[in-house]
Enzyme design. Sequence first.
Site, mmCIF file in Angstrom:
data_model
loop_
_atom_site.group_PDB
_atom_site.id
_atom_site.type_symbol
_atom_site.label_atom_id
_atom_site.label_comp_id
_atom_site.label_asym_id
_atom_site.label_seq_id
_atom_site.Cartn_x
_atom_site.Cartn_y
_atom_site.Cartn_z
ATOM 1 N N SER A 49 0.817 -1.220 0.000
ATOM 2 C CA SER A 49 0.000 0.000 0.000
ATOM 3 C C SER A 49 0.845 1.263 0.000
ATOM 4 C CB SER A 49 -0.908 -0.014 1.231
ATOM 5 O OG SER A 49 -0.109 -0.242 2.383
ATOM 6 N N THR A 151 -1.734 3.792 4.573
ATOM 7 C CA THR A 151 -0.728 4.837 4.358
ATOM 8 C C THR A 151 0.307 4.782 5.468
ATOM 9 O OG1 THR A 151 -2.348 6.301 3.363
ATOM 10 C CG2 THR A 151 -0.400 7.350 4.308
ATOM 11 N N THR A 168 1.687 6.890 0.179
ATOM 12 C CA THR A 168 0.756 5.784 -0.081
ATOM 13 C C THR A 168 0.620 5.515 -1.577
ATOM 14 O OG1 THR A 168 -1.531 5.020 0.313
ATOM 15 C CG2 THR A 168 -1.258 7.331 -0.212
ATOM 16 N N ARG A 178 -7.126 9.236 -9.602
ATOM 17 C CA ARG A 178 -7.716 9.462 -8.279
ATOM 18 C C ARG A 178 -6.627 9.911 -7.292
ATOM 19 N NH1 ARG A 178 -6.815 7.320 -2.880
ATOM 20 N NH2 ARG A 178 -8.763 7.431 -1.746
ATOM 21 N N THR A 201 -4.829 8.052 8.171
ATOM 22 C CA THR A 201 -4.805 6.898 7.281
ATOM 23 C C THR A 201 -6.230 6.373 7.195
ATOM 24 O OG1 THR A 201 -3.915 4.675 6.932
ATOM 25 C CG2 THR A 201 -4.141 5.387 9.211
ATOM 26 N N GLY A 202 -6.537 5.716 6.092
ATOM 27 C CA GLY A 202 -7.885 5.191 5.929
ATOM 28 C C GLY A 202 -8.425 5.546 4.561
HETATM 29 C C1 SD4 Z 1 -5.878 6.960 0.305
HETATM 30 N N1 SD4 Z 1 -5.597 7.304 2.653
HETATM 31 O O1 SD4 Z 1 -5.307 7.174 -0.743
HETATM 32 C C2 SD4 Z 1 -5.031 6.732 1.482
HETATM 33 C C3 SD4 Z 1 -4.863 5.287 1.555
HETATM 34 C C4 SD4 Z 1 -4.500 4.890 2.829
HETATM 35 O O2 SD4 Z 1 -4.310 4.547 4.849
HETATM 36 O O3 SD4 Z 1 -4.030 4.143 3.266
HETATM 37 N N2 SD4 Z 1 -4.679 5.276 3.817
HETATM 38 O O4 SD4 Z 1 -7.081 6.866 0.424
#
Ligand code: SD4
Length: 292
Positions: A49, A151, A168, A178, A201-202
């Site tokens: 990721s 992330t 990320t 995106r 993160t998320g």
């Molecule tokens: C995203 N927030 O591109 C990032 C991905 C991610 O933990 O891991 N977040 O949506």
Amino acid sequence: MNRVLLTATWNFGRLAVERAFNMLELGASALDALETGINAVEMDESVQSVGYGGLPNRAGYVELDAAIMDARGHRSGAVAALRGFRRPISVARRVMEVLPHALLVGEGAAEFAREQGFEEEETLSPEASEQWLQWRETQAPPADVEDSHDTVGMIIWTPDTIVVGCSTSGLKWKYPGRVGDSPIVGAGLYADEEVGAAVATGNGDEISRVALCSRVVFLMERGMSAQEACDEAIRYLMRKRTDASGTPPHAAVLAVRADGNFGVSASYAKFPYALHDGQSLTMGEREALEPE
Ligand code: SD4
């Protein structure tokens, strides 16, 4: 060493924090330590990721997002949808240091990276390619976000420095172009010298919609502890964006106040993070907040 606090998201946050702490012990600046810590996760092929090894978008190519912010001077730099470079946090740092701009995207970001002497490399690992080929057979919907949002986000605090960064590959199988929360100041990260810093993160689409990290820092500015501010900001996200089935958006946030006070909160179960207080590194786990 003087007082210091380092924190980073997820289990791989341990690697980032260990590397960054080693750098600080060697006398490196907080920015150098942060970059090195995040680079370690970007270059770890097993992390699917972040950076090299990250899962690609639906078209089969990897687009990377990263940002860095130095609270002193309120400086920031970011890249989004960057192709062909394995260490986007380093390119983001260069944006901060040499350009008047806050964010470069796509081909412009790649052009800048080339100009700055970064080596162009394959970012799609064989394993990630294999998984994409399998996904293409079934074309499961890209809304499949639950297991694809990791992330690396890190904050380094000392009594006179706060730096924050994140990197990320974004949501797997995302639509080309995106851009998530991570390269957006105020969404995926924020820092204010007088107040503190936060990193998220998320699900980056949802985190962006509520400008999560600027909210955390704003709440600390209004007098909350880092913990209260993280909880309140995550509750706000859950209030605004929980879907009709009652499922809240997946998000977690880490924060450090300017006085070194630490907080962490999450909207879903067991968010792991690394924390180093200058003496020892511990792995913490934060339970999800209950929906209101
Ligand atoms: C995203 N927030 O591109 C990032 C991905 C991610 O933990 O891991 N977040 O949506």
